[in-house]
Write a protein that holds these residues in place. Structure first.
Motif, short mmCIF file in Angstrom:
data_model
loop_
_atom_site.label_atom_id
_atom_site.label_comp_id
_atom_site.label_asym_id
_atom_site.label_seq_id
_atom_site.Cartn_x
_atom_site.Cartn_y
_atom_site.Cartn_z
N LYS A 38 5.56 -7.67 1.47
CA LYS A 38 4.55 -8.25 0.59
C LYS A 38 3.29 -8.56 1.40
CE LYS A 38 7.91 -10.50 -2.50
NZ LYS A 38 8.38 -11.81 -3.04
N LEU A 39 2.17 -8.51 0.72
CA LEU A 39 0.90 -8.82 1.38
C LEU A 39 0.94 -10.21 2.00
CD1 LEU A 39 -2.05 -8.09 2.03
CD2 LEU A 39 -2.66 -8.99 -0.22
N SER A 40 1.55 -11.15 1.32
CA SER A 40 1.61 -12.53 1.81
C SER A 40 2.36 -12.63 3.13
CB SER A 40 2.25 -13.44 0.76
OG SER A 40 3.57 -13.00 0.44
N PRO A 82 -1.75 -7.85 -3.75
CA PRO A 82 -0.82 -8.97 -3.55
C PRO A 82 0.47 -8.86 -4.36
CG PRO A 82 -2.73 -9.65 -4.84
CD PRO A 82 -3.03 -8.28 -4.32
#
Length: 268
Positions: free
Chosen positions: A187-189, A249
């Motif tokens: 995930k981008l996070s 995201p």
């Protein structure tokens, strides 16, 4: 966040307070460092135009996915000594074009050639690494040379190599247990959590969509101020490459491993 890399650069010049030049000086004084391509004053472009930038983007690319950003991917290759993130360039922002009056020769960076071949190789079959370096100097380096610490091809490429050592993305990701995989998307996070504390909140994480419609991470851009402090508000041309886009995201993406034998299809 304001994290400066200047302490790492003091060996390059006693005057590494990277200030923009004083435009009230004469043209001859501004251009006295030009080793080649000196032009008559009447032929010089408006330096205020290409020296007016305030921010740079230091761009690193991941060889394991760079081929997916090209059409056709078959034009890509990964040299056998390349196993890490490589430099794409250091780009002043908000500059339409740089002066073409300062050519670059292989002898300018001869002492750096081994390091550049490892950390800044060409990934195109049709371009030698020196061809790549020369293009980056002419397109971006001449504008970056408006600051004293980068006012020659040698200094510009030295700065890039030191930035590459400072922003060790591979180690930052490894410390966060993020490693290349054909099976595990991220995930981008997760990536932001690993990189933002070191590269700043304004960094660009870029993906490409491969032939199987998978989102694949291939590039990172780190905004820097003209004195190489991390983080800068820029309004220049920061568009991703034609086939790239910001990683989303809400869409997991892959961090493909490097495959020297099949760089176009490392994960089938």
């Amino acid at each position: 966040m304001c994290r400066s890399v200047l302490p790492l650069l003091v060996t390059l010049s006693p005057a590494l307070l990277l200030l923009l030049p004083d435009y009230t000086n004469t043209q001859e004084e501004h251009w006295e460092d030009y080793k080649y391509g000196r032009q008559q004053d009447s032929e010089l472009p408006d330096k205020k135009q290409f020296c007016s930038w305030k921010c740079l983007l230091f761009t690193l690319q991941w060889p394991g996915a760079f081929c997916q950003s090209l059409h056709p991917p078959s034009v890509c290759m990964i040299p056998p000594n390349v196993n890490n993130w490589t430099i794409h360039g250091l780009w002043p922002q908000g500059v339409m074009t740089c002066c073409s009056c300062w050519p670059m020769f292989q002898s300018d960076v001869q002492e750096l050639e081994a390091e550049l071949n490892e950390h800044w190789p060409s990934l195109l079959k049709s371009h030698s690494s020196f061809h790549f370096w020369r293009d980056e100097w002419l397109k971006h380096g001449v504008c970056a040379a408006c600051v004293e610490g980068m006012n020659s091809p040698l200094r510009y490429f030295q700065i890039n190599l030191k930035l590459r050592a400072q922003f060790d993305i591979h180690k930052l990701l490894e410390d966060a247990h993020i490693s290349p995989s054909c099976d595990r998307p991220y995930k981008l996070s997760e990536v932001q959590q690993a990189l933002v504390p070191h590269l700043g909140e304004k960094l660009h994480i870029q993906c490409v969509t491969d032939e199987k419609e998978r989102e694949v991470w291939f590039q990172v851009k780190v905004p820097l101020s003209h004195n190489l402090t991390v983080g800068c508000d820029h309004h220049g041309n920061t568009k991703p490459p034609p086939n790239g886009h910001p990683c989303l995201p809400d869409t997991p993406f892959y961090y493909f491993p490097i495959d020297h034998q099949q760089p176009q299809t490392p994960c089938g």
